[in-house]
Structures are given as structure tokens and as C-alpha cells.
Design an enzyme around this catalytic site. Structure first.
Site, PDB file in Angstrom:
ATOM      1  N   ASN A  38     -51.299 -42.299  -8.485  1.00 35.53           N
ATOM      2  CA  ASN A  38     -50.859 -42.281  -7.091  1.00 35.53           C
ATOM      3  C   ASN A  38     -50.010 -41.024  -6.903  1.00 35.53           C
ATOM      4  O   ASN A  38     -48.858 -40.979  -7.330  1.00 35.53           O
ATOM      5  CB  ASN A  38     -50.032 -43.548  -6.798  1.00 35.53           C
ATOM      6  CG  ASN A  38     -49.491 -43.554  -5.380  1.00 35.53           C
ATOM      7  OD1 ASN A  38     -49.793 -42.673  -4.585  1.00 35.53           O
ATOM      8  ND2 ASN A  38     -48.674 -44.557  -5.075  1.00 35.53           N
ATOM      9  N   TRP A  39     -50.619 -40.015  -6.293  1.00 37.03           N
ATOM     10  CA  TRP A  39     -49.915 -38.735  -6.141  1.00 37.03           C
ATOM     11  C   TRP A  39     -48.840 -38.792  -5.053  1.00 37.03           C
ATOM     12  O   TRP A  39     -48.062 -37.843  -4.915  1.00 37.03           O
ATOM     13  CB  TRP A  39     -50.918 -37.615  -5.805  1.00 37.03           C
ATOM     14  CG  TRP A  39     -51.802 -37.214  -6.944  1.00 37.03           C
ATOM     15  CD1 TRP A  39     -51.834 -37.742  -8.199  1.00 37.03           C
ATOM     16  CD2 TRP A  39     -52.798 -36.174  -6.922  1.00 37.03           C
ATOM     17  NE1 TRP A  39     -52.785 -37.104  -8.964  1.00 37.03           N
ATOM     18  CE2 TRP A  39     -53.391 -36.141  -8.205  1.00 37.03           C
ATOM     19  CE3 TRP A  39     -53.250 -35.276  -5.950  1.00 37.03           C
ATOM     20  CZ2 TRP A  39     -54.407 -35.233  -8.536  1.00 37.03           C
ATOM     21  CZ3 TRP A  39     -54.264 -34.385  -6.278  1.00 37.03           C
ATOM     22  CH2 TRP A  39     -54.831 -34.369  -7.556  1.00 37.03           C
ATOM     23  N   LYS A  40     -48.834 -39.848  -4.251  1.00 40.69           N
ATOM     24  CA  LYS A  40     -47.881 -39.973  -3.132  1.00 40.69           C
ATOM     25  C   LYS A  40     -47.918 -38.692  -2.294  1.00 40.69           C
ATOM     26  O   LYS A  40     -48.983 -38.100  -2.150  1.00 40.69           O
ATOM     27  CB  LYS A  40     -46.480 -40.311  -3.660  1.00 40.69           C
ATOM     28  CG  LYS A  40     -46.508 -41.546  -4.579  1.00 40.69           C
ATOM     29  CD  LYS A  40     -45.148 -42.093  -4.905  1.00 40.69           C
ATOM     30  CE  LYS A  40     -45.286 -43.299  -5.832  1.00 40.69           C
ATOM     31  NZ  LYS A  40     -44.018 -43.924  -6.175  1.00 40.69           N
ATOM     32  N   HIS A  42     -48.377 -50.947  -1.032  1.00 47.92           N
ATOM     33  CA  HIS A  42     -47.374 -50.280  -1.871  1.00 47.92           C
ATOM     34  C   HIS A  42     -45.985 -50.545  -1.288  1.00 47.92           C
ATOM     35  O   HIS A  42     -45.809 -50.581  -0.066  1.00 47.92           O
ATOM     36  CB  HIS A  42     -47.650 -48.773  -1.936  1.00 47.92           C
ATOM     37  CG  HIS A  42     -46.876 -48.098  -3.017  1.00 47.92           C
ATOM     38  ND1 HIS A  42     -45.534 -47.811  -2.884  1.00 47.92           N
ATOM     39  CD2 HIS A  42     -47.223 -47.701  -4.267  1.00 47.92           C
ATOM     40  CE1 HIS A  42     -45.101 -47.256  -4.001  1.00 47.92           C
ATOM     41  NE2 HIS A  42     -46.105 -47.172  -4.854  1.00 47.92           N
ATOM     42  N   GLU A 102     -43.530 -48.717  -0.910  1.00 45.40           N
ATOM     43  CA  GLU A 102     -43.051 -47.668   0.017  1.00 45.40           C
ATOM     44  C   GLU A 102     -43.633 -47.892   1.410  1.00 45.40           C
ATOM     45  O   GLU A 102     -42.971 -47.622   2.415  1.00 45.40           O
ATOM     46  CB  GLU A 102     -43.412 -46.284  -0.550  1.00 45.40           C
ATOM     47  CG  GLU A 102     -42.533 -45.946  -1.752  1.00 45.40           C
ATOM     48  CD  GLU A 102     -43.172 -45.031  -2.795  1.00 45.40           C
ATOM     49  OE1 GLU A 102     -44.201 -44.394  -2.508  1.00 45.40           O
ATOM     50  OE2 GLU A 102     -42.637 -44.973  -3.918  1.00 45.40           O
ATOM     51  N   GLU A 108     -45.709 -53.752  -9.336  1.00 49.95           N
ATOM     52  CA  GLU A 108     -44.786 -52.620  -9.357  1.00 49.95           C
ATOM     53  C   GLU A 108     -43.397 -53.100  -8.934  1.00 49.95           C
ATOM     54  O   GLU A 108     -43.108 -53.175  -7.734  1.00 49.95           O
ATOM     55  CB  GLU A 108     -45.260 -51.531  -8.382  1.00 49.95           C
ATOM     56  CG  GLU A 108     -46.627 -50.974  -8.700  1.00 49.95           C
ATOM     57  CD  GLU A 108     -46.799 -49.561  -8.132  1.00 49.95           C
ATOM     58  OE1 GLU A 108     -47.202 -48.682  -8.901  1.00 49.95           O
ATOM     59  OE2 GLU A 108     -46.506 -49.338  -6.941  1.00 49.95           O
ATOM     60  N   GLY A 146     -39.948 -44.783  -9.696  1.00 42.90           N
ATOM     61  CA  GLY A 146     -39.258 -43.501  -9.557  1.00 42.90           C
ATOM     62  C   GLY A 146     -37.850 -43.473 -10.119  1.00 42.90           C
ATOM     63  O   GLY A 146     -37.094 -42.544  -9.858  1.00 42.90           O
ATOM     64  N   SER A 179     -42.298 -46.189 -13.287  1.00 42.44           N
ATOM     65  CA  SER A 179     -41.792 -45.366 -14.400  1.00 42.44           C
ATOM     66  C   SER A 179     -42.637 -45.530 -15.659  1.00 42.44           C
ATOM     67  O   SER A 179     -42.119 -45.479 -16.782  1.00 42.44           O
ATOM     68  CB  SER A 179     -40.316 -45.665 -14.681  1.00 42.44           C
ATOM     69  OG  SER A 179     -39.538 -45.321 -13.550  1.00 42.44           O
TER      70      SER A 179
HETATM   71  P1  13P Z   1     -43.485 -43.839 -10.613  1.00 43.58           P
HETATM   72  O1  13P Z   1     -44.522 -43.842 -11.721  1.00 43.58           O
HETATM   73  O2  13P Z   1     -43.109 -42.478 -10.158  1.00 43.58           O
HETATM   74  O3  13P Z   1     -42.330 -44.727 -10.933  1.00 43.58           O
HETATM   75  O4  13P Z   1     -44.224 -44.514  -9.344  1.00 43.58           O
HETATM   76  C1  13P Z   1     -44.917 -45.683  -9.517  1.00 43.58           C
HETATM   77  C2  13P Z   1     -45.667 -45.975  -8.282  1.00 43.58           C
HETATM   78  O5  13P Z   1     -45.089 -46.234  -7.243  1.00 43.58           O
HETATM   79  C3  13P Z   1     -47.140 -45.891  -8.343  1.00 43.58           C
HETATM   80  O6  13P Z   1     -47.719 -46.425  -7.199  1.00 43.58           O
END
Ligand code: 13P
Length: 250
Positions: free
Chosen positions: A9-11, A96, A98, A167, A173, A212
Site C-alpha cells: 500500500n503505497w498510500k 483502511h 486512514e 491492521e 506507521g 509496521s
Molecule cells: P505501515 O507498514 O507503514 O505501518 O502501514 C501499514 C498500512 O497501513 C498498510 O495498509
């Protein structure tokens, strides 16, 4: 046997050229026969250019990070599931944390998205996970159970196209991953919750861990009985590290 799956997931990262460079690097380093289903989820504008590279070899599948709750029409700025399918997506991430938190996506909105995506023949990576205070108050199982309601309302033909990603929000993060034990415990709970609907579906549904997850902890996490791979954020932005995570799953 459930497949191992690693999804990136590159966000909100990578310009077009940066994204294409990373894809070329990953293609040069991956083996088609590593038995891992590998999925890249870049931002919307990068989907089609990346699809054009991936189309020539099927080492990676393409996924979007979100889709609209609407099918088509006067919804400025939205991107529909049908459009995603038409530019080469096979997968879409829905729910997600977010999106839930920053963009106020409720269970009802997520239900619309889930149904539209499945109707358009996209496979859905459906995210669940508790906040830190909810875990501290020992509410984490209840929170995740409630988030699974939309999944439990699907029929078996729909459920076959769903991957769940656990998650924990406190792990995303932060550099603090759930321990393999904490993650396994929740993955087992998720599988048991799906089993209230169908034991066969529960045995077959892939459940990914995210939060993470990196090259140092992936092997231990993926070795757990109910962890079928990972949904990777920041560690998927670095080619070498993402390749190591794929190796850890294979
Ligand atoms: P991180 O791997 O940066 O913690 O993010 C996880 C995530 O939200 C994947 O969708």
C-alpha cells in the site's frame, strides 16, 4: 492450503517516474514461481501506466487503495470500481483505518463500496483493526467483530473474493508492530468469527497482517498459523526491503 499474499500500500507516495522505477526494480528482482501472490496498490493516476508494464508479465497484480461508494454519475473527484477494473485493477483496498478516520468512512459507506467492488469483479482487501485505547480497555475483539459485520453479511460467492487485513491502528506507521502472538491471537479470532458463517469459508479466507511490518519482523509474523501474509505500508516503498518481505512469505 491458503496462498501467501504480500500487498504493497503505497498510500500518498511516489510520483509517476518514482513509481515506474520501483516497479521495474521489483520486476527485475522477483521470481514468477515464488508461490506468493504479490499486489501493488499505487495512487489512482499511476494504475494504468503500471498496468501497462505489469500486463506483459504477471509477476504482480494491481490494486487500488480505495473506490467510490457510487457506481457512476455526478460525483466530482470520485473513481468507480468499474473504472478501476477498466484500467487493469484486480484488487481494491476498502476500509483502511486512514479512510475510516480521516475521511469519515462509516460502516454503511464501506458496505456500499464492498458490494460495488465485488459486483465489478474486483477482489477486496478489507481492513479491520482497533485503536490503542480500545486495546487498552480490552475492547479490541469487540471492535474487530463489529467491523466484520459487513463481511459476515456477504454470501459465499462474494466472500470467496475477499481478503481480510488486520491492521491495528496503533501499529500503523509507528514502528511498533503487533507481536506475532498478538497478531496470531486476533487472526484466529477473525477466522473463528467467519466460521460462525461457514467453516469452509473461514479455512479458505486469507487474513493479512499490516502495521509496521518490515523485513526484520515479516518472517516471524508470517510463520503464525493464521497469518497468510502482509499489507505493507512504508516498507513497501523501498524496493530491497519489499523484496525481502516477499522472500519471507515464500
Ligand atoms: P505501515 O507498514 O507503514 O505501518 O502501514 C501499514 C498500512 O497501513 C498498510 O495498509
Amino acid at each position: 492450503m491458503r496462498p501467501k499474499i504480500v500487498a504493497a500500500n503505497w498510500k500518498l507516495n511516489k510520483t509517476l517516474n518514482e513509481g515506474l522505477d520501483l516497479v521495474q526494480f521489483l520486476l527485475s528482482k522477483t521470481n514468477e514461481h515464488d508461490n506468493v501472490i504479490k499486489i501493488l496498490c499505487p495512487t489512482f493516476p499511476l494504475l494504468y501506466p503500471i498496468h501497462q508494464i505489469l500486463d506483459k508479465n504477471k509477476k504482480f497484480y494491481l490494486g487500488a487503495q480505495n473506490c467510490s461508494a457510487f457506481e457512476r454519475g455526478a460525483y466530482t473527484g470520485e473513481v468507480s470500481a468499474a473504472i478501476l477494473k477498466s484500467v487493469g485493477c484486480d484488487y481494491v483496498i476498502i476500509g483502511h483505518s486512514e479512510r475510516r478516520k480521516i475521511f469519515n468512512e462509516t460502516e454503511d459507506i464501506l458496505k456500499e463500496k464492498l458490494h460495488i467492488a465485488l459486483k465489478e469483479n474486483l477482489k477486496v482487501i478489507y481492513c479491520v483493526g482497533e485503536e490503542l485505547n480500545q486495546r487498552q480497555e480490552k475492547l479490541h475483539f469487540n471492535v474487530v467483530k463489529n467491523q466484520l459485520e459487513n463481511i459476515l453479511s456477504l454470501n459465499e460467492d462474494q466472500l470467496i473474493n475477499v481478503i481480510i487485513a488486520y491492521e491495528p491502528v496503533w501499529a500503523i506507521g509507528t514502528g511498533i508492530n503487533a507481536t506475532p502472538k498478538q497478531a496470531q491471537e486476533m487472526h484466529q479470532f477473525i477466522r473463528e468469527t467467519i466460521a460462525t458463517k461457514s467453516t469452509e469459508m473461514a479455512n479458505n479466507i486469507p487474513i493479512l497482517y499490516g502495521g509496521s511490518c518490515n523485513a526484520s519482523n515479516a518472517s516471524q509474523l508470517f510463520a503464525q498459523k493464521d497469518i497468510d501474509g502482509g499489507l505493507i505500508g512504508s516498507a513497501s516503498l523501498k524496493g530491497d526491503e519489499f523484496i525481502q518481505i516477499i522472500y519471507a512469505a515464500s
